[in-house]
Design a protein around this motif. Structure first.
Motif, PDB file in Angstrom:
ATOM      1  N   CYS A 132      -6.636   1.123   3.637  1.00 64.40           N
ATOM      2  CA  CYS A 132      -6.551  -0.316   3.071  1.00 64.40           C
ATOM      3  C   CYS A 132      -6.891  -1.386   3.884  1.00 64.40           C
ATOM      4  CB  CYS A 132      -5.245  -0.625   2.307  1.00 64.40           C
ATOM      5  SG  CYS A 132      -3.883  -0.701   3.730  1.00 64.40           S
ATOM      6  N   CYS A 151      -5.025   2.812   8.289  1.00 63.27           N
ATOM      7  CA  CYS A 151      -5.009   3.297   6.779  1.00 63.27           C
ATOM      8  C   CYS A 151      -6.273   2.882   6.202  1.00 63.27           C
ATOM      9  CB  CYS A 151      -3.783   2.572   6.374  1.00 63.27           C
ATOM     10  SG  CYS A 151      -3.592   2.720   4.595  1.00 63.27           S
ATOM     11  N   CYS A 166       1.005  -1.261   0.096  1.00 66.43           N
ATOM     12  CA  CYS A 166      -0.057  -0.145  -0.053  1.00 66.43           C
ATOM     13  C   CYS A 166       0.971   1.174  -0.026  1.00 66.43           C
ATOM     14  CB  CYS A 166      -1.011  -0.226   1.336  1.00 66.43           C
ATOM     15  SG  CYS A 166      -1.696   1.602   1.301  1.00 66.43           S
ATOM     16  N   PHE A 191       0.180   4.289   0.874  1.00 67.45           N
ATOM     17  CA  PHE A 191       0.084   5.088   1.998  1.00 67.45           C
ATOM     18  C   PHE A 191       0.813   4.682   3.503  1.00 67.45           C
ATOM     19  CE2 PHE A 191      -3.564   5.976  -0.794  1.00 67.45           C
ATOM     20  CZ  PHE A 191      -3.669   7.220  -0.847  1.00 67.45           C
ATOM     21  N   CYS A 192       0.621   3.608   3.553  1.00 68.60           N
ATOM     22  CA  CYS A 192       1.267   2.765   4.698  1.00 68.60           C
ATOM     23  C   CYS A 192       2.114   1.676   4.796  1.00 68.60           C
ATOM     24  CB  CYS A 192      -0.073   2.123   5.594  1.00 68.60           C
ATOM     25  SG  CYS A 192      -0.718   0.670   5.121  1.00 68.60           S
TER      26      CYS A 192
HETATM   27 ZN   LIG Z   1      -2.545   0.975   3.782  1.00 65.19          ZN
END
Ligand SMILES: [Zn+2]
Length: 285
Positions: A27, A25, A3, A5-6
């Motif tokens: 996800c 997050c 992912c 973002f994270c």
């Molecule tokens: Zn994530």
């Protein structure tokens, strides 16, 4: 792929009013919701059903949609569930699944879908005279789901065991104040002799309990399954009108034939006992 973002940690940093914080997050939330949806046992043919693709082209369908969205938006702070009644293919299951998917996706609720006959078949298949563990493994999630959809109530073949099992489930959910959505093709009229009445199918005891637990909502419309692949609202309206005409014709002959049938459920009085005791075991009787 990780992912972005994270980096698959499930946590990401966010800035709120200039302060850096750590938050879950999306996800992970999406993954959790996807798992919950998968666990809800929604049949493949209904998995696409949500509020956005439900077409309300008459007053009853609009009203039903309002009841359903109110339940979904208010969940879990709702007083009663829904009992959706109407002829086959009118969109009852569609609405029930739309609510189910919204409360699972939006609230993280544990939702569960069962066709009533399937549920009884599964419970029956777990029958073991000595050990009721397998039976309870099926029953527990049904009793404890935050939102249960019990589809096509009344279609099951009646028997004492079926009555007992369904009453057990319904009473357990009633006592725990858990929300349930039922659908049924049978009409809710106070007629014990008409085999097409809900009362004839499920008996006094169950019917009065369901009226306490649920808002009863009638749906009327076309049978979606008759809609051509590229059909639209106009076709639905046409089909609905044809159906109304046909059902008027069909109801013309006298009901003497059905009235001659002995009522199956006279033994049940409206105020019959409603204990929760599960005698269990006598499957398939
Ligand atoms: Zn994530």
């Amino acid at each position: 792929m990780a992912c972005s973002f994270c980096d698959d940690t499930g946590w990401k940093t966010v800035e709120i009013d200039g302060v850096t914080r750590v938050a879950r997050c999306e996800c992970r939330r999406e993954a959790a919701a996807a798992t919950l949806v998968a666990e809800a046992r929604i049949p493949r043919r209904y998995q696409h059903c949500d509020f956005s693709n439900y077409i309300a082209y008459n007053e009853q369908l609009t009203k039903a949609l309002q009841h359903a969205t109110r339940l979904a938006d208010g969940f879990p702070v709702v007083e009663r569930g829904l009992f959706l009644l109407g002829p086959p293919g009118v969109g009852k299951t569609h609405l029930a699944v739309a609510v189910l998917r919204q409360v699972i996706g939006g609230r993280g609720a544990r939702g569960l879908f069962y066709d009533t006959r399937d549920l009884l078949r599964v419970i029956r298949s777990t029958y073991n005279p000595v050990n009721q563990t397998a039976e309870m493994d099926v029953l527990r999630p049904v009793m404890e789901a935050d939102l249960l959809v019990l589809d096509d109530l009344g279609a099951e073949k009646t028997s004492e065991w079926v009555d007992e099992t369904l009453n057990l489930i319904v009473n357990a959910r009633y006592s725990a104040q858990r929300t349930t959505i039922f659908t049924s093709n049978y009409e809710d009229k106070p007629d014990t002799t008409d085999p097409d009445s809900l009362l004839f199918r499920i008996g006094y005891r169950m019917r009065s309990r369901l009226h306490e637990m649920c808002e009863f909502v009638d749906l009327d419309g076309a049978d979606y399954r008759e809609l051509p692949p590229n059909g639209g609202v106009d076709d639905l309206v046409t089909l609905w009108k044809l159906r109304t005409k046909a059902s008027r014709k069909a109801s013309l002959p006298s009901r003497s034939a059905s009235q001659a049938r002995a009522p199956l459920r006279d033994r049940e009085k409206p105020d019959a006992r409603t204990d929760l005791k599960w005698s269990g075991g006598r499957a398939g009787s």
